[in-house]
Enzyme design. Structure first.
Site, short mmCIF file in Angstrom:
data_model
loop_
_atom_site.label_atom_id
_atom_site.label_comp_id
_atom_site.label_asym_id
_atom_site.label_seq_id
_atom_site.Cartn_x
_atom_site.Cartn_y
_atom_site.Cartn_z
N PHE A 136 3.72 -1.85 4.13
CA PHE A 136 4.25 -1.09 2.99
C PHE A 136 4.15 0.41 3.29
CE2 PHE A 136 3.89 0.66 -1.33
CZ PHE A 136 4.94 -0.01 -1.97
N TYR B 27 -1.58 -4.30 -10.81
CA TYR B 27 -0.41 -4.38 -11.72
C TYR B 27 0.62 -5.39 -11.26
CZ TYR B 27 1.13 -0.87 -8.29
OH TYR B 27 1.41 -0.20 -7.13
N LYS B 28 0.36 -6.06 -10.12
CA LYS B 28 1.31 -7.08 -9.64
C LYS B 28 0.92 -8.42 -10.26
CE LYS B 28 2.57 -4.24 -5.78
NZ LYS B 28 2.25 -3.73 -4.46
N ARG C 73 14.53 -9.39 -3.26
CA ARG C 73 13.21 -10.02 -3.30
C ARG C 73 13.06 -10.80 -4.59
NH1 ARG C 73 7.87 -6.54 -2.38
NH2 ARG C 73 8.59 -5.84 -4.40
N ASP D 159 -4.99 -5.31 3.22
CA ASP D 159 -4.33 -4.94 1.97
C ASP D 159 -3.87 -6.26 1.34
OD1 ASP D 159 -2.39 -4.36 0.05
OD2 ASP D 159 -1.92 -2.44 1.01
C1 LIG Z 1 2.37 -2.31 -4.21
C2 LIG Z 1 1.71 -1.93 -2.95
C3 LIG Z 1 1.04 -0.71 -2.84
C4 LIG Z 1 1.05 0.26 -3.99
O1 LIG Z 1 0.24 1.36 -3.87
P1 LIG Z 1 0.06 2.32 -5.14
O2 LIG Z 1 -0.88 3.33 -4.73
O3 LIG Z 1 -0.41 1.46 -6.28
O4 LIG Z 1 1.41 2.88 -5.49
C5 LIG Z 1 0.38 -0.44 -1.65
N1 LIG Z 1 0.39 -1.32 -0.62
C6 LIG Z 1 1.06 -2.50 -0.70
C7 LIG Z 1 1.05 -3.46 0.45
C8 LIG Z 1 1.74 -2.83 -1.87
O5 LIG Z 1 2.41 -3.97 -1.95
#
Ligand SMILES: *Cc1c(COP(=O)(O)O)cnc(C)c1O
Length: 417
Positions: free
Chosen positions: A142, A244-245, A393, A219
């Site tokens: 990501f 939040y997911k 997705r 992660d």
């Molecule tokens: C959603 C997501 C993030 C989000 O990071 P934020 O700091 O909450 O914006 C980071 N890494 C991965 C792999 C994600 O899927």
């Protein structure tokens, strides 16, 4: 096959698939959980297929938030810090550890955002590995993960060893094995690839890291709450993830971070705020880190941001993570089946693993028209998300997504194409 026959076959398949959705929903042991989410009966939302980006709110969360405002914030005021708020980051961290991470108490803390926590965790990890100047990272990770680690590499003059996986799958043990060595300070990977949904072999890669005395940071944004994790059993060093997911904490709810108990005293985090110091209210002259996982806090955590996730954690515990995983597999399997039958004839390809053992809870479909199609779908209440260059997705959150919703959503994709 003539064009007319081809369309007729697709029509027959569609009827069968719709019947299957009804049968799958009526035999789904978790079906009853769906109506606990606000909006699950909203006729303007035909299919919510993005629970992996932002989970739906629970009905009980509305009451929790309003009573928090009326009873605690308004009435207890600053006294509430002593009456529970100070403990919330660790108390709720323990709840996340128990319900979703397979982690014993005292190793998980809630605060910051995932991006900030990644910075703190990576920075602390590499500082604890003197003489090692390489970080292994996945080029398909990501963006925030890659951007943060690029910044740290520049700051500390470290070298990044980029791994490049197949776009439709993810990083393998062999790929890590090829680059790891005595200079590796840290391996930073996602267990579920945000694009393909590929599920990496966390225990094997973690063991490989340890064979080379490297640390590993997972992660777990796309697995927390939907795939049973065993961080303690796998001897994972560090992990961070979103709430939040699949944990339905609401937009911008704080992240969680895990640091294995025996590593905590070795790590010094880079943002030495007062909330992570030994005695915040003595207003000490100099920083002394708190004992245990608290030392990884920096500033005042968002207490209001931690409310909603507690409701989802309770629901996950009630449903059971194994049952949630079983439904997740059935949902993604069904989505692939629909795509193969209804969408493949229109040129759609599957951008995710077909083997459920190495697939998380989302499926990516690929077609050159998906960027345009996504905007049209959103207009008619079908809500997946688009990931460049051509990925649609389909994120399936087992407690709030029905098989009927998957069918409706993907039938709409066919119509829009
Ligand atoms: C959603 C997501 C993030 C989000 O990071 P934020 O700091 O909450 O914006 C980071 N890494 C991965 C792999 C994600 O899927």
């Amino acid at each position: 096959m003539t064009e007319l026959n081809r369309l007729k076959t697709i029509g027959d398949d569609a009827a069968d698939l719709a019947d299957r959705a009804a049968a799958l929903d009526s035999s789904d042991p978790l079906a009853g959980f769906r109506n606990q989410f606000i909006g699950s009966g909203d006729p303007t939302i035909t299919a919510y297929l993005d629970g992996n980006s932002l989970g739906r709110p629970l009905l009980v969360t509305r009451d929790r938030i309003s009573s928090f405002v009326d009873q605690i914030w308004a009435k207890r005021l600053i006294r509430a810090w002593d009456e529970g708020w100070m403990d919330d980051p660790v108390r709720i961290g323990d709840q996340i550890g128990r319900v979703v991470l397979g982690a014993a108490p005292g190793q998980t803390v809630v605060g910051d955002s995932t991006s900030v926590m990644l910075y703190k965790w990576i920075r602390a990890a590499v500082a604890s590995q003197p003489g090692r100047d390489e970080i292994v990272v996945d080029i398909g990770n990501f963006p925030t993960d890659r951007f943060v680690v690029e910044g740290i590499a520049a700051e500390l003059r470290m070298r990044l060893r980029w791994l490049e996986a197949d776009r439709r799958s993810g990083i393998t043990v062999d790929q890590v094995s090829a680059v790891i060595g005595s200079r590796t300070a840290l391996i930073l990977l996602s267990d579920v690839a945000y694009r393909s949904g590929y599920l990496a072999d966390v225990p094997a890669i973690t063991e490989l890291a340890h064979d080379h005395e490297s640390l590993v940071l997972w992660d777990v944004c796309h697995s927390a709450g939907v795939i049973p994790l065993r961080l303690d059993d796998w001897q994972v060093d560090l992990a961070v993830g979103c709430t939040y997911k699949y944990l339905n904490g609401g937009p911008g709810s704080p992240a969680f971070g895990y640091v294995r108990a025996d590593l905590q005293h070795r790590l010094r985090q880079p943002i030495q705020g007062w909330m992570g110091s030994a005695e915040p209210f003595t207003m000490a002259a100099h920083y002394v880190p708190s004992d245990g996982i608290r030392r990884f806090l920096s500033g005042t955590p968002s207490i209001i941001g931690m409310l909603a996730m507690q409701d989802m954690l309770a629901l996950i515990e009630q449903a059971g993570l194994e049952a949630i995983r079983a439904k997740s597999v059935a949902l993604t399997q069904y989505a692939i089946e629909i795509s193969d039958q209804l969408l493949a004839p229109l040129g759609v390809e599957i951008g995710s693993p077909r083997d459920p053992a190495v697939r998380g809870s989302h499926v990516t479909l690929e077609h050159p028209e998906f960027r345009v199609a996504t905007a049209r779908l959103w207009e008619c209440g079908v809500i997946p998300d688009f990931r460049p260059p051509d990925g649609l997705r389909i994120g399936l959150s087992p407690l709030s997504t029905s098989f009927g919703e998957v069918y409706q959503g993907l039938a709409a994709v066919r119509d829009v194409l």
